[in-house]
Design a protein around this motif. Structure first.
Motif, mmCIF file in Angstrom:
data_model
loop_
_atom_site.group_PDB
_atom_site.id
_atom_site.type_symbol
_atom_site.label_atom_id
_atom_site.label_comp_id
_atom_site.label_asym_id
_atom_site.label_seq_id
_atom_site.Cartn_x
_atom_site.Cartn_y
_atom_site.Cartn_z
ATOM 1 N N VAL A 91 -7.631 -52.371 33.607
ATOM 2 C CA VAL A 91 -8.789 -53.359 34.011
ATOM 3 C C VAL A 91 -9.629 -54.173 33.061
ATOM 4 O O VAL A 91 -10.107 -55.549 32.752
ATOM 5 C CB VAL A 91 -9.738 -53.094 35.424
ATOM 6 C CG1 VAL A 91 -10.749 -52.229 33.943
ATOM 7 C CG2 VAL A 91 -10.755 -54.145 35.637
ATOM 8 N N HIS A 98 -1.931 -54.820 29.462
ATOM 9 C CA HIS A 98 -2.431 -54.828 31.005
ATOM 10 C C HIS A 98 -0.889 -54.906 32.068
ATOM 11 O O HIS A 98 -1.030 -54.355 32.940
ATOM 12 C CB HIS A 98 -2.713 -55.910 31.682
ATOM 13 C CG HIS A 98 -3.066 -56.276 32.683
ATOM 14 N ND1 HIS A 98 -2.450 -57.018 33.828
ATOM 15 C CD2 HIS A 98 -3.903 -55.529 33.927
ATOM 16 C CE1 HIS A 98 -2.662 -57.237 34.581
ATOM 17 N NE2 HIS A 98 -3.352 -55.452 34.973
ATOM 18 N N ARG A 102 -0.123 -51.565 34.705
ATOM 19 C CA ARG A 102 -0.750 -52.228 35.975
ATOM 20 C C ARG A 102 0.737 -51.936 36.682
ATOM 21 O O ARG A 102 0.684 -51.252 37.906
ATOM 22 C CB ARG A 102 -0.722 -53.608 35.927
ATOM 23 C CG ARG A 102 -0.331 -53.881 37.505
ATOM 24 C CD ARG A 102 -1.789 -55.278 37.994
ATOM 25 N NE ARG A 102 -2.001 -55.171 39.462
ATOM 26 C CZ ARG A 102 -2.833 -55.060 39.978
ATOM 27 N NH1 ARG A 102 -4.243 -55.609 39.724
ATOM 28 N NH2 ARG A 102 -2.725 -55.800 40.860
ATOM 29 N N GLY A 253 -11.175 -45.451 42.337
ATOM 30 C CA GLY A 253 -10.901 -45.711 43.367
ATOM 31 C C GLY A 253 -12.126 -44.264 43.467
ATOM 32 O O GLY A 253 -11.734 -44.080 45.407
ATOM 33 N N THR A 256 -16.402 -46.849 44.322
ATOM 34 C CA THR A 256 -16.162 -48.214 45.235
ATOM 35 C C THR A 256 -16.096 -47.598 46.973
ATOM 36 O O THR A 256 -16.248 -48.662 46.887
ATOM 37 C CB THR A 256 -14.612 -48.559 44.129
ATOM 38 O OG1 THR A 256 -14.064 -48.098 44.408
ATOM 39 C CG2 THR A 256 -15.235 -49.944 43.235
ATOM 40 N N SER A 298 -19.064 -53.191 47.574
ATOM 41 C CA SER A 298 -19.426 -51.924 46.259
ATOM 42 C C SER A 298 -19.488 -52.540 44.940
ATOM 43 O O SER A 298 -19.666 -52.124 44.462
ATOM 44 C CB SER A 298 -18.642 -50.954 46.722
ATOM 45 O OG SER A 298 -17.241 -51.193 47.302
ATOM 46 N N ASN A 299 -18.109 -53.879 45.157
ATOM 47 C CA ASN A 299 -18.242 -54.412 43.752
ATOM 48 C C ASN A 299 -19.172 -55.326 43.393
ATOM 49 O O ASN A 299 -18.431 -56.165 43.666
ATOM 50 C CB ASN A 299 -17.134 -54.109 43.019
ATOM 51 C CG ASN A 299 -17.149 -54.174 41.595
ATOM 52 O OD1 ASN A 299 -17.277 -54.532 40.893
ATOM 53 N ND2 ASN A 299 -15.476 -54.022 40.816
ATOM 54 N N ARG A 304 -15.227 -62.393 32.768
ATOM 55 C CA ARG A 304 -14.586 -62.600 31.747
ATOM 56 C C ARG A 304 -15.032 -63.053 30.790
ATOM 57 O O ARG A 304 -16.639 -63.478 30.907
ATOM 58 C CB ARG A 304 -13.388 -63.088 32.752
ATOM 59 C CG ARG A 304 -12.836 -62.757 34.033
ATOM 60 C CD ARG A 304 -11.926 -62.058 33.717
ATOM 61 N NE ARG A 304 -10.767 -62.260 34.680
ATOM 62 C CZ ARG A 304 -11.072 -61.196 35.098
ATOM 63 N NH1 ARG A 304 -11.390 -59.683 34.914
ATOM 64 N NH2 ARG A 304 -10.512 -60.541 36.725
ATOM 65 N N ALA A 354 -13.225 -58.832 47.472
ATOM 66 C CA ALA A 354 -14.574 -57.616 47.366
ATOM 67 C C ALA A 354 -13.791 -56.511 46.370
ATOM 68 O O ALA A 354 -13.657 -56.152 45.327
ATOM 69 C CB ALA A 354 -14.685 -56.658 48.966
ATOM 70 N N HIS A 360 -5.443 -59.385 37.769
ATOM 71 C CA HIS A 360 -5.929 -57.765 38.295
ATOM 72 C C HIS A 360 -6.393 -57.673 39.401
ATOM 73 O O HIS A 360 -7.508 -56.256 39.591
ATOM 74 C CB HIS A 360 -7.089 -58.067 37.142
ATOM 75 C CG HIS A 360 -7.167 -58.140 35.468
ATOM 76 N ND1 HIS A 360 -7.035 -57.017 35.267
ATOM 77 C CD2 HIS A 360 -6.415 -59.129 34.966
ATOM 78 C CE1 HIS A 360 -6.333 -57.134 33.694
ATOM 79 N NE2 HIS A 360 -6.721 -58.156 33.961
ATOM 80 N N CYS A 362 -6.886 -55.747 43.075
ATOM 81 C CA CYS A 362 -7.607 -54.123 42.540
ATOM 82 C C CYS A 362 -6.486 -53.897 43.166
ATOM 83 O O CYS A 362 -5.552 -53.934 44.344
ATOM 84 C CB CYS A 362 -8.816 -53.505 43.917
ATOM 85 S SG CYS A 362 -8.568 -52.431 44.242
HETATM 86 C C1 HEM Z 1 -12.969 -50.210 48.044
HETATM 87 C C2 HEM Z 1 -12.752 -49.928 47.029
HETATM 88 C C3 HEM Z 1 -12.517 -50.897 45.994
HETATM 89 C C4 HEM Z 1 -13.305 -51.943 46.131
HETATM 90 C C5 HEM Z 1 -14.436 -52.758 46.431
HETATM 91 C C6 HEM Z 1 -12.757 -52.334 44.450
HETATM 92 C C7 HEM Z 1 -12.660 -53.155 43.746
HETATM 93 C C8 HEM Z 1 -11.964 -54.147 42.548
HETATM 94 C C9 HEM Z 1 -12.046 -54.767 42.075
HETATM 95 C C10 HEM Z 1 -12.624 -56.356 42.277
HETATM 96 C C11 HEM Z 1 -11.645 -55.085 41.047
HETATM 97 C C12 HEM Z 1 -11.269 -55.865 40.280
HETATM 98 C C13 HEM Z 1 -11.896 -56.057 38.632
HETATM 99 C C14 HEM Z 1 -11.554 -57.093 37.417
HETATM 100 O O1 HEM Z 1 -11.016 -57.912 37.375
HETATM 101 O O2 HEM Z 1 -13.178 -57.842 37.720
HETATM 102 C C15 HEM Z 1 -9.857 -53.811 41.093
HETATM 103 C C16 HEM Z 1 -9.178 -53.371 39.774
HETATM 104 C C17 HEM Z 1 -8.825 -52.120 40.277
HETATM 105 N N1 HEM Z 1 -8.848 -51.160 41.059
HETATM 106 FE FE1 HEM Z 1 -10.506 -51.666 42.741
HETATM 107 N N2 HEM Z 1 -11.225 -51.078 43.597
HETATM 108 C C18 HEM Z 1 -11.815 -49.795 45.286
HETATM 109 C C19 HEM Z 1 -10.521 -49.062 45.088
HETATM 110 C C20 HEM Z 1 -9.475 -48.729 44.246
HETATM 111 C C21 HEM Z 1 -8.797 -47.790 44.449
HETATM 112 C C22 HEM Z 1 -9.066 -46.482 45.876
HETATM 113 C C23 HEM Z 1 -7.736 -47.463 43.407
HETATM 114 C C24 HEM Z 1 -7.035 -46.564 43.440
HETATM 115 C C25 HEM Z 1 -6.686 -45.438 43.940
HETATM 116 C C26 HEM Z 1 -8.337 -49.032 42.572
HETATM 117 C C27 HEM Z 1 -7.683 -48.827 41.137
HETATM 118 C C28 HEM Z 1 -8.263 -50.140 40.782
HETATM 119 C C29 HEM Z 1 -7.020 -50.248 39.412
HETATM 120 C C30 HEM Z 1 -5.885 -49.366 38.849
HETATM 121 C C31 HEM Z 1 -7.945 -51.861 39.089
HETATM 122 C C32 HEM Z 1 -7.245 -52.736 38.218
HETATM 123 C C33 HEM Z 1 -6.330 -53.985 38.005
HETATM 124 C C34 HEM Z 1 -6.391 -55.023 37.153
HETATM 125 O O3 HEM Z 1 -6.954 -54.281 35.992
HETATM 126 O O4 HEM Z 1 -4.967 -55.226 37.113
HETATM 127 N N3 HEM Z 1 -9.366 -49.036 43.215
HETATM 128 N N4 HEM Z 1 -11.205 -53.352 42.150
#
Ligand code: HEM
Length: 412
Positions: A91, A98, A102, A253, A256, A298-299, A304, A354, A360, A362
């Motif tokens: 992330v 990345h 990913r 995961g 959040t 939640s986030n 950046r 969200a 990037h 989620c």
């Molecule tokens: C309500 C639940 C969730 C919220 C609100 C959330 C929110 C986010 C956000 C806002 C980002 C982007 C961050 C950025 O680039 O600034 C992100 C990235 C990511 N999230 Fe979630 N997330 C949640 C649940 C999950 C779950 C359940 C998983 C995995 C099982 C997960 C895995 C990831 C991964 C791997 C990234 C990185 C993606 C990347 O950089 O390419 N997230 N999430």
């Protein structure tokens, strides 16, 4: 609120010195910023962005707006394990790291893989609901975070990485400690706890990875096996990349999703007409979850850094300018959402941020949505009269918005 009051709030805003009452309700402050200082300079030279369109523009352009945090985190974390962790996870990195990581993670989170988790998730949620029912019989009340919301993601991510059930207990505290260190203000205690958590996590994962190398799982569904093996004929992750991305996945995961479930259940208590609507039309659960994600994201914050001189909303800034993207504010921007301060479980369209947007966005969003739908959908139908039994306790964080405790009764 009068325009002059809003202007004064916007002018005095500083993310490291938040006004009283901000944690309970940051939305009037976000509105003031959107209307009067949407690209607001902070004392340290960074900018705080609150408009939907500005966030979209930043998310879409990964060349100009980098996710790499080495420059930003060096002064904050020094040569610590927290620095190593947060600068190695996908992330907070740009291509090529990345892209490599990913691809491996996304391959295990396909719609088919997620659909196959649904039955297990329903069983888990029903077991927790039974247990809460028994608890409520004995004690009169339950805690919707401890007894429900936090128990779900830990099992789901534990399954995804194949962490044995009896080894999952410390994961939540490690995760809270590591993510806590991302708050805009970092105390020495939080810094120490974060570093300790990374060290203990690494120690644990070294053992888990050794066991999985000796006995690989099914690479279609077991993320750890995928990350260990890498793409067929493709590059593999280094030992350090492997460890830190496992930690990241467990953390990403966890808090959040706990917060999505907790925030959603509290919103339904605060808006009884919307709860009645969901009870009458259970098929609204999908749009209800989207609205919960938008309304109480939640986030709340992302970051950046500019790679070249840019102009955002008429404000010129040089290369290496740090940006804070306020998802919570963008998700209530009236230029994108009709009547944004109202909670409407049938809202459509609802293109909230969200889960961020762009490269990037989620990687776990489908899984998070499914967890939210099953958890909240089943709790509401099973305990239609659940109610708060006292004020919920906020986590007091700015980046991750949620509750530490939600005392509740389950109704007759
Ligand atoms: C309500 C639940 C969730 C919220 C609100 C959330 C929110 C986010 C956000 C806002 C980002 C982007 C961050 C950025 O680039 O600034 C992100 C990235 C990511 N999230 Fe979630 N997330 C949640 C649940 C999950 C779950 C359940 C998983 C995995 C099982 C997960 C895995 C990831 C991964 C791997 C990234 C990185 C993606 C990347 O950089 O390419 N997230 N999430």
């Amino acid at each position: 609120m009068r325009a002059d009051d809003l202007r004064a709030i916007a002018e005095s805003f500083e993310v490291t010195r938040l006004p009283a009452g901000f944690h309970d309700n940051p939305f009037p402050v976000y509105r003031a910023l959107r209307e009067h200082a949407p690209v607001k300079r902070m004392a340290d030279g960074s900018y705080f962005l609150t408009r939907y369109d500005d966030l979209i523009a930043v998310y879409k352009d990964t060349r100009t707006y980098s996710s790499d945090k080495k420059l930003e985190f060096k002064p904050k974390y020094g040569d610590s394990l927290l620095y190593e962790h947060h600068t190695t996870s996908l992330v907070f990195s740009d291509p090529p790291l990345h892209t490599r990581v990913r691809k491996l993670i996304a391959g295990a989170l396909t719609p088919r893989a997620i659909a196959s988790m649904e039955d297990g998730l329903i069983r888990l949620v029903d077991t927790l609901l039974d247990r809460m029912h028994d608890n409520a019989q004995r004690n009169g009340k339950v805690d919707l975070i401890e007894d429900f919301a936090s128990a779900i993601p830990i099992e789901v991510i534990g399954n995804l990485l194949g962490v044995p059930v009896d080894e999952r207990e410390p994961l939540r505290d490690w995760s809270l400690a590591i993510l806590g260190a991302l708050e805009p203000v970092l105390s020495p205690e939080v810094f120490d706890a974060g570093n300790r958590a990374v060290a203990e996590f690494i120690d644990y994962l070294n053992g888990l990875i050794a066991r999985r190398r000796a006995q690989p799982g099914n690479a279609d569904t077991d993320v750890l096996t995928r990350l260990i093996q890498g793409e067929p004929d493709g590059e593999k992750l280094s030992a350090k990349e492997l460890l830190h991305n496992c930690i990241f996945l467990l953390n990403a995961g966890h808090e959040t999703t706990t917060n999505l479930i907790g925030n959603g259940l509290v919103s339904l208590c605060e808006y009884p007409a919307q709860r009645a609507r969901l009870l009458a039309s259970p098929e609204l659960i999908k749009s209800a979850i989207e609205e919960m994600l938008r309304f109480e994201s939640s986030n709340q914050l992302g970051n950046r850094i500019t790679t070249q001189a840019v102009e955002i909303g008429g404000v010129a800034m040089p290369a290496q300018t740090r940006l804070t993207l306020c998802i919570g504010a963008a998700n209530r921007d009236p230029s994108q959402f009709d009547d944004p301060e109202s909670f409407d479980i049938a809202r459509g369209p609802n293109r909230h941020l969200a889960f961020a947007s762009g490269a990037h966005a989620c990687a776990g969003m489908s899984l998070a949505r499914l967890e939210g739908q099953v958890a909240i959908g089943r709790l509401v139908q099973r305990f239609p009269n659940y109610a708060l039994a006292g004020a919920p306790l906020r986590s007091g964080r700015v980046r991750f918005r949620g509750f530490l405790q939600i005392p509740a009764t389950l109704g007759g």
